[in-house]
Design an enzyme around this catalytic site. Structure first.
Site, PDB file in Angstrom:
ATOM      1  N   LYS A  57       0.974   6.690  10.655  1.00 42.33           N
ATOM      2  CA  LYS A  57       1.613   5.701   9.682  1.00 42.33           C
ATOM      3  C   LYS A  57       3.075   5.704   9.671  1.00 42.33           C
ATOM      4  O   LYS A  57       4.014   4.893   9.770  1.00 42.33           O
ATOM      5  CB  LYS A  57       1.056   6.263   8.344  1.00 42.33           C
ATOM      6  N   ASP A 104      -3.665   0.697  -0.357  1.00 46.64           N
ATOM      7  CA  ASP A 104      -4.912   0.947   0.359  1.00 46.64           C
ATOM      8  C   ASP A 104      -6.091   0.124  -0.147  1.00 46.64           C
ATOM      9  O   ASP A 104      -7.245   0.338   0.497  1.00 46.64           O
ATOM     10  CB  ASP A 104      -5.243   2.503  -0.160  1.00 46.64           C
ATOM     11  N   GLN A 127      -3.253  10.439   1.074  1.00 42.01           N
ATOM     12  CA  GLN A 127      -4.548  10.570   2.219  1.00 42.01           C
ATOM     13  C   GLN A 127      -5.639  11.036   1.558  1.00 42.01           C
ATOM     14  O   GLN A 127      -5.397  12.249   0.922  1.00 42.01           O
ATOM     15  CB  GLN A 127      -3.667  11.278   3.295  1.00 42.01           C
TER      16      GLN A 127
HETATM   17  N1  GUN Z   1      -8.659   8.823   5.285  1.00 47.87           N
HETATM   18  C1  GUN Z   1      -9.172   8.303   6.329  1.00 47.87           C
HETATM   19  N2  GUN Z   1      -8.895   6.940   6.366  1.00 47.87           N
HETATM   20  C2  GUN Z   1      -8.024   6.459   5.159  1.00 47.87           C
HETATM   21  C3  GUN Z   1      -7.414   5.552   4.575  1.00 47.87           C
HETATM   22  O1  GUN Z   1      -7.734   4.369   5.059  1.00 47.87           O
HETATM   23  N3  GUN Z   1      -6.821   5.841   3.371  1.00 47.87           N
HETATM   24  C4  GUN Z   1      -6.941   6.963   2.764  1.00 47.87           C
HETATM   25  N4  GUN Z   1      -5.941   6.900   1.604  1.00 47.87           N
HETATM   26  N5  GUN Z   1      -7.080   8.138   3.394  1.00 47.87           N
HETATM   27  C5  GUN Z   1      -7.875   7.973   4.363  1.00 47.87           C
END
Ligand code: GUN
Length: 293
Positions: free
Chosen positions: A53, A120, A97
């Protein structure tokens, strides 16, 4: 038959390029799009996602206000941090996350995020907006699946889509989006309680595998000519690989290529789309904050 392999890596790169242009244009008008990714602890897969990211944020020219907190962070400390980010007008998107350490209630944290910054798409307000087709933020992986289907020219309207997996992050939202008027598919959702899974998957014109089980979808479970979208990301041991493991999807890829008409690979299929759609959502949030949407 040998399936056309859908190149998610290059579709994601063109999404990011488009986002980068809009980020620059918005910045020239005084709003610099900004995302805060909050990582708690050292889960290796999460650290790797967060690194991806950060790289994408740099590439599209957005501000990165990410925080890496120790695994010992308490729930109330994390909630206070999210509150601070909610109140900061220079932050347009907040992503915590997942998974979080066991002592923190994930739902409480997700519900703390201001829905206007929920890039998200996990907040119940975002989920509700998606279900009733109102503007909000679509969850990134399901949205990425839809963009891949569109880019590959795969017709969804009037076709039977079978989704294997009912997670809140992928299976349920993919099923809802496919059934929306825009995509107009007839959708079946299969899960661990489904009896005779293959009898359902063999009816799928579009098969979305999102169960999180390595190579569980074998070639004999696929209808000849189906489009197969593999959302699985599974680490399997591989002593010949540098890291000692490699990534495989939920679909047994090589034999499946002989049956399907379209297929997404793992890696370089759906995976890169998740981060690209996150960049798009953050841009959308920044534009809304600037009064442009
Ligand atoms: N963990 C794995 N994929 C994701 C996601 O798309 N968003 C978040 N916040 N955590 C994750």
């Amino acid at each position: 038959m040998s399936a056309t392999v859908i190149d998610g890596f290059s579709v994601a790169a063109s999404v990011r390029a488009r986002v980068a242009e809009s980020v620059a244009a918005l910045k020239a008008k005084g709003t610099h799009a900004c995302l805060a990714v909050v990582l708690v602890g050292e889960d290796p897969a999460s650290v790797s996602y967060v690194t991806g990211k950060a790289k994408a944020l740099a590439e599209v020219g957005m501000l990165d206000r990410s925080l890496h907190l120790p695994a010992s962070t308490t729930e109330s400390e994390l909630l206070a941090i999210v509150d601070g980010l909610n109140a900061d007008p220079s932050v347009h998107g907040i992503l915590v996350q997942l998974p979080l350490p066991k002592h923190i209630d994930e739902n409480r944290v997700i519900m703390k995020i201001d829905p206007a910054k929920d890039v998200d798409g996990f907040h119940p307000v975002s989920v509700g907006n998606m279900v009733i087709g109102r503007p909000g933020f679509l969850p990134c992986t399901p949205h990425g699946v839809m963009v891949l289907l569109e880019e590959a020219g795969i017709e969804t309207r009037g076709r039977h889509a079978v989704v294997v997996g009912r997670s809140n992050i992928v299976g349920k939202p993919v099923a809802i989006l496919l059934a929306n008027r825009k995509y107009n598919a007839t959708v079946t959702v299969c899960h661990t309680g489904t009896k005779d899974l293959a009898s359902f998957t063999r009816q799928a014109d579009i098969l979305v595998a999102a169960a999180g089980k390595p190579r569980m979808i074998t070639a004999d479970m696929i209808k000849p000519g189906a489009a197969v979208i593999d959302v699985g990301v599974n680490r399997v041991e591989d002593p010949t690989a540098k890291k000692g493991y490699r990534l495989v999807g939920d679909v047994d890829f090589v034999p499946a290529c002989e049956v399907a008409s379209f297929i997404t690979p793992v890696p370089r299929g759906v995976g890169p789309m998740t981060i690209a759609m996150l960049m798009e959502n953050t841009l959308l949030s920044a534009r809304r904050a600037a009064g442009e949407e």
